[in-house]
Design an enzyme around this catalytic site. Sequence first.
Site, short mmCIF file in Angstrom:
data_model
loop_
_atom_site.label_atom_id
_atom_site.label_comp_id
_atom_site.label_asym_id
_atom_site.label_seq_id
_atom_site.Cartn_x
_atom_site.Cartn_y
_atom_site.Cartn_z
N SER A 27 0.82 -1.21 0.00
CA SER A 27 0.00 0.00 0.00
C SER A 27 0.85 1.26 0.00
CB SER A 27 -0.88 0.00 1.24
OG SER A 27 -1.60 1.19 1.31
N GLU A 167 1.66 0.73 12.18
CA GLU A 167 2.21 2.08 11.90
C GLU A 167 1.60 3.17 12.77
OE1 GLU A 167 3.06 -0.24 9.80
OE2 GLU A 167 4.79 0.66 8.86
N TYR A 169 -1.69 3.74 13.42
CA TYR A 169 -3.03 4.21 13.06
C TYR A 169 -4.06 3.67 14.07
CZ TYR A 169 -1.02 5.96 8.72
OH TYR A 169 -0.25 6.65 7.80
N ARG A 217 -2.63 -6.04 8.56
CA ARG A 217 -1.26 -5.51 8.74
C ARG A 217 -1.04 -5.35 10.23
NH1 ARG A 217 1.87 -1.25 5.55
NH2 ARG A 217 3.98 -1.70 6.26
N HIS A 255 4.49 5.79 13.00
CA HIS A 255 4.98 6.95 12.24
C HIS A 255 5.63 8.01 13.13
CE1 HIS A 255 3.82 5.61 8.41
NE2 HIS A 255 2.52 5.81 8.53
N CYS A 337 14.43 0.94 -6.78
CA CYS A 337 14.10 1.97 -5.78
C CYS A 337 15.31 2.19 -4.89
CB CYS A 337 12.91 1.50 -4.94
SG CYS A 337 12.70 2.45 -3.43
N CYS A 340 15.04 6.86 -1.50
CA CYS A 340 15.37 8.24 -1.17
C CYS A 340 14.18 9.00 -0.59
CB CYS A 340 15.90 8.97 -2.40
SG CYS A 340 14.64 9.16 -3.71
N GLN A 342 12.36 11.02 -1.93
CA GLN A 342 12.22 12.40 -2.42
C GLN A 342 11.01 12.58 -3.35
OE1 GLN A 342 16.87 12.73 -2.86
NE2 GLN A 342 15.94 14.58 -3.61
N GLN A 413 27.47 13.72 -10.72
CA GLN A 413 27.55 13.80 -9.26
C GLN A 413 27.04 12.53 -8.56
OE1 GLN A 413 27.72 17.02 -7.02
NE2 GLN A 413 28.86 18.01 -8.65
N LYS A 564 22.96 31.04 8.03
CA LYS A 564 21.56 31.30 8.36
C LYS A 564 21.28 30.93 9.82
CE LYS A 564 20.00 28.74 4.86
NZ LYS A 564 21.09 28.63 3.92
N GLU A 655 18.17 24.58 -6.67
CA GLU A 655 17.63 23.39 -6.02
C GLU A 655 18.15 22.15 -6.74
OE1 GLU A 655 13.53 23.04 -6.94
OE2 GLU A 655 13.34 25.11 -7.46
P1 NAP Z 1 22.85 23.74 -0.82
O1 NAP Z 1 21.89 22.73 -0.35
O2 NAP Z 1 22.34 24.92 -1.57
O3 NAP Z 1 23.68 24.24 0.45
C1 NAP Z 1 24.68 25.18 0.36
C2 NAP Z 1 25.16 25.53 1.76
O4 NAP Z 1 26.21 26.43 1.63
C3 NAP Z 1 24.11 26.17 2.62
O5 NAP Z 1 24.17 25.57 3.89
C4 NAP Z 1 24.49 27.64 2.66
O6 NAP Z 1 24.20 28.09 3.96
C5 NAP Z 1 25.97 27.63 2.37
N1 NAP Z 1 26.40 28.74 1.53
C6 NAP Z 1 25.82 29.23 0.43
N2 NAP Z 1 26.52 30.22 -0.09
C7 NAP Z 1 27.60 30.38 0.71
C8 NAP Z 1 28.70 31.27 0.69
N3 NAP Z 1 28.82 32.18 -0.26
N4 NAP Z 1 29.60 31.16 1.66
C9 NAP Z 1 29.48 30.24 2.63
N5 NAP Z 1 28.45 29.37 2.69
C10 NAP Z 1 27.52 29.45 1.74
O7 NAP Z 1 23.92 23.09 -1.77
P2 NAP Z 1 24.68 21.72 -1.68
O8 NAP Z 1 24.91 21.26 -0.30
O9 NAP Z 1 25.84 21.89 -2.57
O10 NAP Z 1 23.67 20.74 -2.33
C11 NAP Z 1 23.29 20.93 -3.66
C12 NAP Z 1 21.95 20.32 -3.90
O11 NAP Z 1 22.03 18.94 -3.94
C13 NAP Z 1 20.92 20.71 -2.86
O12 NAP Z 1 19.68 20.94 -3.45
C14 NAP Z 1 20.88 19.52 -2.05
O13 NAP Z 1 19.62 19.36 -1.38
C15 NAP Z 1 21.11 18.41 -3.06
N6 NAP Z 1 21.64 17.30 -2.35
C16 NAP Z 1 20.75 16.56 -1.74
C17 NAP Z 1 21.17 15.56 -0.98
C18 NAP Z 1 20.17 14.73 -0.30
O14 NAP Z 1 20.47 14.04 0.58
N7 NAP Z 1 18.94 14.76 -0.72
C19 NAP Z 1 22.52 15.31 -0.83
C20 NAP Z 1 23.43 16.08 -1.46
C21 NAP Z 1 22.98 17.11 -2.23
P3 NAP Z 1 24.37 29.57 4.44
O15 NAP Z 1 24.12 30.43 3.22
O16 NAP Z 1 23.35 29.76 5.52
O17 NAP Z 1 25.74 29.68 4.96
#
Ligand code: NAP
Length: 672
Positions: A27, A167, A169, A217, A255, A337, A340, A342, A413, A564, A655
């Site tokens: 499900s 789960e 429920y 279940r 959950h 699968c 993830c 996502q 990547q 941030k 993103e």
């Molecule tokens: P990101 O998610 O955009 O994170 C970048 C980080 O760098 C932020 O924490 C940001 O925080 C910091 N940053 C940005 N500009 C900066 C600057 N000029 N100086 C210092 N710090 C800075 O990018 P990413 O980690 O490279 O990931 C890339 C993408 O791949 C993202 O969308 C991520 O979600 C995805 N990804 C996903 C996974 C997953 O597990 N799903 C794993 C790896 C990557 P501050 O600006 O607050 O400092």
Amino acid sequence: MPEHYPNLFMPLDLGFTRLENRVIMGSMHTGLEDVRGGFRKLSEFYVERARGGVGLIVTGGISPDFCGQLVPFSSQLSYPWQVYKHRKLTTAVHAAGSRICMQLLHAGRYAIHPFAVAPSAIKAPISPFKPRAMSAGKIQHTIDAYVKAALLARKAGYDGVEIMGSEGYLINQFICTHTNQREDEWGGSFENRIRFAIEIVDRTRKAVGDDWIIMYRLSMLDLLKDGSNWEEVVQLAQAIERAGATLINTGIGWHEVRIPTIAAMVPRAAFTWVTAKLKQSVSIPLITSNRINTPEQAEQVLASGEADMVSMARPFLADPQFVNKAKHNQASRINTCIACNQGCLDRVFRKQRATCMVNPRACYETELEYTKTKIPKKIIVIGLGAAGMAFASIAAQRGHTVTAYDIAGIGGQLNLAVKIPGKQEFHETLRYFRHALEDNGVILKLGQGLTAREIRSTECDAVIVATGVIPRMPDIHGINHSKVVSYIDVISGKVVPGERVAIIGAGGIGFDVATLLVDKEAAHEKEHWLQSWGVDTQYIHRGGLLPQPREYSAQRKVYLLQRKPSKMGATLGKTTGWIHRTRLKNAGVEMLNGVKYQRIDDRGLHIEHNGDPRVLEVDHIILCAGQNPNRALADELEGSGMLVHVIGGADKAVELDAERAIRQGTELATKI
Ligand code: NAP
């Protein structure tokens, strides 16, 4: 019967009916159930899986009454006029050669609306609404509603129901003292607390007759401090069998529990031992589930006698042809699968339609069609990361002549992702695309690139630029110091960081790098992994929970930093972010938000935190400060007036993630 996977393809005789194989599509709520016109799309979604050879499908949860709806207007089966759309769906699935059961799910206190009810008025941590305690009359009405919904499901042509008793429920809420503090005949002793579950199964069986599937279940491992103990699980299972269930399916964890049970870092088949433990205590077939995603794994579980059937939900989002490919010795072509969450769970929890990161067509079967092109084109693809691979394989499948270049190999990547502990499933995605590119006849030019001038002089109808991203270089005094390294060098193993490390940037990659740095090899061994999250693999304690998780100390001091002031990891997946945060916290990673970077020198990284200066005396500073699109080629081509399609990170690095990249590549490939 196929020679490979003999247990998987052994039919199962249920007495009144026979299932063709041991695979159940479990499900999974898709979001199509609840929207206008959604059933037509849902029907197509299931039909594709039925054609793919799965023995039995279980629908997403359908509520037996109004109070049981998960969210306002989510699907419910209570009235004869609601039967029609279900009948169209079951007819289509039967015509496609499979069976389908409807899951009956009453959310209880997990309902996200003000009409939530529960055994006791105890608010769930995952719903903003405090439920109303059910009166004895309401309990009887609710049982009647289950029975009525089952009768309507039978009328609608379903082959049975799955009664969702796990789960966390409603039914599960009656069973555990965690949520049931009643003092009447529905609370107190364990016999009283399981009465609700047993009455539902018993009265449903009496109403629907003997020749219809009732799957229950059962929460075999609550993972709650005051969850059921093992003796109680056995007692309940035996009572459910006596009440007339045909099959018992395995439920793991409520959950609200903060122990991962299905995410990517959970070892494959990590919980089948629980089902196996129940085998000798009941005589009806048992179904096992959780993180089984390949035919090999499923076969192994069945061959070792841990269960009689295997339930997989997300693997059927990833590949509707999972069963047929296994049957015809094409397992290497399965789009696996990677758990993830996502595309599926993260979206469903945001009230969006589910899909799948590795298969964007999932739940979009009527919209994203891979039809043969009437006008075959010559297409050049530059870059074979996630976006480029997805585009090239689908465009070639549609009949275009695709020549794809990458100065490295395929995967981009994703080749880094596979090195992160808990992300090894990406190997499967690479394997899948390698075959998809070859099978569809993509002309691969690996280790080769093309300059803008070469592209301009090549005869082609379309150019796709999928050149990915370039890591961002933050503007910090001393950024060129020898202590500073890029995440690529660390993940690829070119640089082995010292014992004290600061990570600049706490996005997806910052978290990944931190995980890599604190990881211990032994933690991947199934038993160790379970115990490190507090799962009692001996099942001595109530709820299958250890009093203390097994210690998991890291060999490095790691600082994870962001500017941030917001919560660390806020951009990670909705259903997985907490896992990443917990794992790093447990490993002693110091997470600092609201940081200002001052400078880097021989002492380390100078920051200001909460207004105070601080020096992080580290051996290495790893840059994970996000990405910029690698647009140089696209800009040059566009500058010369050429029309190019830019996809993946080269288009948008904000993103950037594999889900968006694969979807964008696929969508373009269906239109070109
Ligand atoms: P990101 O998610 O955009 O994170 C970048 C980080 O760098 C932020 O924490 C940001 O925080 C910091 N940053 C940005 N500009 C900066 C600057 N000029 N100086 C210092 N710090 C800075 O990018 P990413 O980690 O490279 O990931 C890339 C993408 O791949 C993202 O969308 C991520 O979600 C995805 N990804 C996903 C996974 C997953 O597990 N799903 C794993 C790896 C990557 P501050 O600006 O607050 O400092």
